[in-house]
Design a protein around this motif. Structure first.
Motif, short mmCIF file in Angstrom:
data_model
loop_
_atom_site.label_atom_id
_atom_site.label_comp_id
_atom_site.label_asym_id
_atom_site.label_seq_id
_atom_site.Cartn_x
_atom_site.Cartn_y
_atom_site.Cartn_z
N THR A 14 8.29 -11.19 4.89
CA THR A 14 8.43 -9.74 5.21
C THR A 14 8.60 -9.08 3.92
O THR A 14 9.22 -9.59 2.88
N GLY A 15 7.94 -8.17 3.66
CA GLY A 15 8.17 -7.32 2.42
C GLY A 15 7.41 -5.73 2.34
O GLY A 15 6.90 -5.36 3.48
N GLY A 16 7.78 -5.15 1.35
CA GLY A 16 7.31 -3.70 1.33
C GLY A 16 8.09 -2.87 0.67
O GLY A 16 8.72 -3.55 -0.26
N PHE A 17 8.01 -1.76 0.71
CA PHE A 17 8.83 -0.71 -0.15
C PHE A 17 9.37 0.46 0.58
O PHE A 17 8.78 0.85 1.76
N LEU A 18 10.31 1.27 0.09
CA LEU A 18 10.92 2.30 0.41
C LEU A 18 10.34 3.46 -0.38
O LEU A 18 10.28 3.32 -1.72
N PRO B 37 0.59 -1.12 0.06
CA PRO B 37 0.04 0.18 -0.18
C PRO B 37 0.83 1.37 -0.08
O PRO B 37 2.12 1.08 0.33
N SER B 38 0.47 2.36 0.26
CA SER B 38 -0.46 3.17 -0.52
C SER B 38 -0.27 4.53 -0.04
O SER B 38 0.38 4.83 0.99
N SER B 39 -0.01 5.54 -0.85
CA SER B 39 0.20 6.75 -0.86
C SER B 39 -0.57 7.50 0.40
O SER B 39 -0.26 8.60 0.48
N TYR C 13 5.27 6.42 -6.71
CA TYR C 13 5.64 6.95 -5.41
C TYR C 13 6.75 6.21 -4.55
O TYR C 13 6.57 6.02 -3.29
N SER C 14 7.34 5.27 -5.35
CA SER C 14 8.09 4.30 -4.50
C SER C 14 9.41 4.18 -5.30
O SER C 14 9.37 4.37 -6.40
N TYR D 223 13.87 -5.29 -5.52
CA TYR D 223 13.55 -4.48 -7.17
C TYR D 223 13.86 -3.05 -6.79
O TYR D 223 13.41 -2.35 -6.23
N LEU D 224 14.92 -2.54 -7.50
CA LEU D 224 15.71 -1.60 -7.46
C LEU D 224 15.34 -0.55 -8.78
O LEU D 224 15.11 -0.94 -9.68
N ILE D 225 15.03 0.73 -8.47
CA ILE D 225 14.51 1.62 -9.29
C ILE D 225 15.78 2.86 -9.05
O ILE D 225 16.38 3.25 -10.05
N ASN D 226 15.76 3.31 -7.99
CA ASN D 226 16.70 4.56 -7.71
C ASN D 226 17.51 4.53 -6.54
O ASN D 226 17.08 3.89 -5.53
#
Length: 375
Positions: free
Chosen positions: A242-246, A33-35, A223-224, A371-374
Motif C-alpha cells: 500500500t502506498g500513496g501521498f497526502l 498520481p495526479s493532480s 502538490y504533495s 517521506y516527509l516534507i511539511n
C-alpha cells in the motif's frame, strides 16, 4: 535564462542540484498520481515488467527516474538508489544514494552527484552505469554495485521480474496533458546476497530485498506534502503493498493511496484505491518531530479493510543534514522539514463476505516508509 540577473542565475545554479537531490530523496521511492485525479476515480492497477523499469529519458526539466533497491536481514537494512534527472545546472544529471541502518548502531546516509559524461545507459535497456556504480540484469536476476567514500556495496537479487505491479496504474497524467508520474513495485522479499565493505572491513550479506521504480517528467512535489509506502509479506508468502501521498491544498480529494495483494506466484488477488482511512493512534516521531500514525485503519473497494501498526524504527534520515547551512535556508523555501522514516510494521487484512485464497489474510510483516516534507 532570459529575464534573470547574474545574481539570480547564480542562485538558480546553486540551488538546482540540491533541489534535485531533495526531490530525489523524498520522491524517489513511490510517488502516485495526479493532480487531475478526482476523489471518486478508481485505481486500475496493472502488472508491469522489464519494459517499465528500463531507462526512459525525457526532455522535460522535471524529468527524473530512480531505481531503489532495499535489503534486510536480522541486523542490517540497506536502501540504495540510482537516479537520472534533468534538474540541475550544466551536466550534473545523475547520482546515487546509500542508506545503511545497523541495529544497535544507527544509520549512515550518503549521496553523490555525477555528470552526464559519467553516465552510461541506453534507452529501452535496463543496465545502467554511473562511474563505478552499476545495476545490471543477468540470467539469475539483478546485480547492484555502489562505491562512494569509504563504502563499497554489492548485492545480487534472485528475481525473474514477473511479480511486478504498478501502484500508480502505469503512466498517470498530471497538470499538462504531457506530464505524468509512474510508480512500480518490481519485486520484494526476494533472496538477496552480497557484501558491504566499510572502512576496510568486509561484511557478508544474506537476506531478502526488493526493487521499486519511479519515473516522472513533472515536479510532483508541487502538490504533495507526505508520501508513504508499505511493502509486506506473510507466512504463506502473499505480498501486500500500500502506498500513496497526502496532498496539499491544491490536490483534489486531499490524498491518493492504493493497495495491492499478490499471491506467492505474483498473481494479483485484489487491487484498488483506498477510499477512507482513520488514524486510530498517533505519536510525535522523536527524530523528525512529525506526528505520524502508530495504528491506522484503511478501507478500500469491495468492502475490504486493513489495520497497519507501526513498530520500531529501522532508519531515520534528516535530508537537510547533508547540505550546507547556506543552502539549508533556501531549501526550506521548498521543503520545510524533509525527512525519511523507515519502520517495521504489521498489517491485518479483513474482507467480510469476500472469498479470498487460504492464507491470504494471515498477518503481514514489512517495512513502512514515510517521506516527509511539511508537517
Amino acid at each position: 535564462m532570459a529575464g534573470l540577473s547574474n545574481s539570480e542565475n547564480r542562485f538558480k545554479d546553486i540551488l538546482s542540484p540540491h533541489k534535485t537531490w531533495i526531490c530525489f530523496l523524498l520522491l524517489a521511492n513511490f510517488l502516485f498520481p495526479s493532480s487531475n485525479l478526482k476523489s471518486q476515480d478508481s485505481a486500475i492497477l496493472k502488472k508491469v515488467g522489464l519494459r517499465e523499469y528500463s531507462y526512459q529519458p525525457h526532455t522535460q526539466e522535471g524529468y527524473f527516474q530512480a531505481w531503489n533497491y532495499s535489503y534486510k536481514d536480522d541486523k542490517t537494512y540497506i536502501y540504495a538508489t540510482f537516479l537520472v534527472s534533468n534538474l540541475g545546472p550544466g551536466t550534473k544529471n545523475c547520482g546515487i544514494s546509500l542508506v545503511i541502518h545497523t541495529v544497535g548502531e544507527g544509520t549512515q546516509f550518503i549521496t553523490k552527484e555525477f555528470s552526464s559524461k559519467e553516465l552510461t545507459a541506453e534507452k529501452g535497456k535496463f543496465d545502467l552505469k554511473i562511474e563505478n556504480n552499476h545495476m545490471s540484469l543477468n540470467e539469475k536476476g539483478i546485480e547492484v554495485q555502489q562505491e562512494m567514500k569509504n563504502i563499497k556495496l554489492f548485492l545480487s537479487f534472485k528475481s525473474d521480474l514477473k511479480q511486478g505491479v504498478s501502484l500508480s496504474g502505469g503512466k498517470y497524467p498530471v497538470k499538462d496533458p504531457g506530464g505524468f508520474v509512474q510508480a512500480d513495485m518490481a519485486y520484494s522479499f526476494q533472496s538477496a546476497w552480497g557484501y558491504i565493505i566499510q572502512d576496510g572491513k568486509k561484511k557478508d550479506l544474506l537476506g531478502t530485498g526488493g526493487l521499486e521504480h519511479l519515473l516522472t517528467n513533472y515536479e510532483v512535489y508541487k502538490y504533495s506534502r507526505r508520501w508513504e509506502l508499505f511493502r509486506s509479506i506473510n507466512a504463506k508468502e502473499f505480498r501486500f503493498y500500500t502506498g500513496g501521498f497526502l496532498g496539499n491544498d491544491s490536490f483534489p480529494g486531499g490524498y491518493f493511496r492504493t493497495v495491492a495483494l499478490l499471491n506467492s506466484e505474483g498473481k494479483t488477488v485484489l487491487t484498488g484505491k483506498i477510499t477512507k482511512f482513520e488514524v486510530v493512534e498517533s505519536s510525535k516521531e522523536p527524530f523528525s518531530g512529525y506526528e505520524l500514525p502508530l495504528r491506522e485503519k484503511i478501507y478500500f473497494e469491495d468492502g475490504c479493510h486493513a489495520e497497519i501498526v507501526r513498530k520500531q524504527s529501522v532508519g531515520s534520515i534528516n535530508v537537510l543534514s547533508n547540505i550546507s547551512s547556506v543552502l539549508r535556508f533556501f531549501i526550506r523555501l521548498f521543503f520545510a522539514k524533509p525527512y525519511q522514516i523507515y519502520s517495521l510494521a504489521n498489517l491485518n487484512l479483513s474482507c467480510p463476505g469476500k472469498e479470498l485464497p487460504p492464507g491470504s489474510t494471515e498477518t503481514f510483516h514489512g517495512i513502512l516508509s514515510y517521506y516527509l516534507i511539511n508537517p
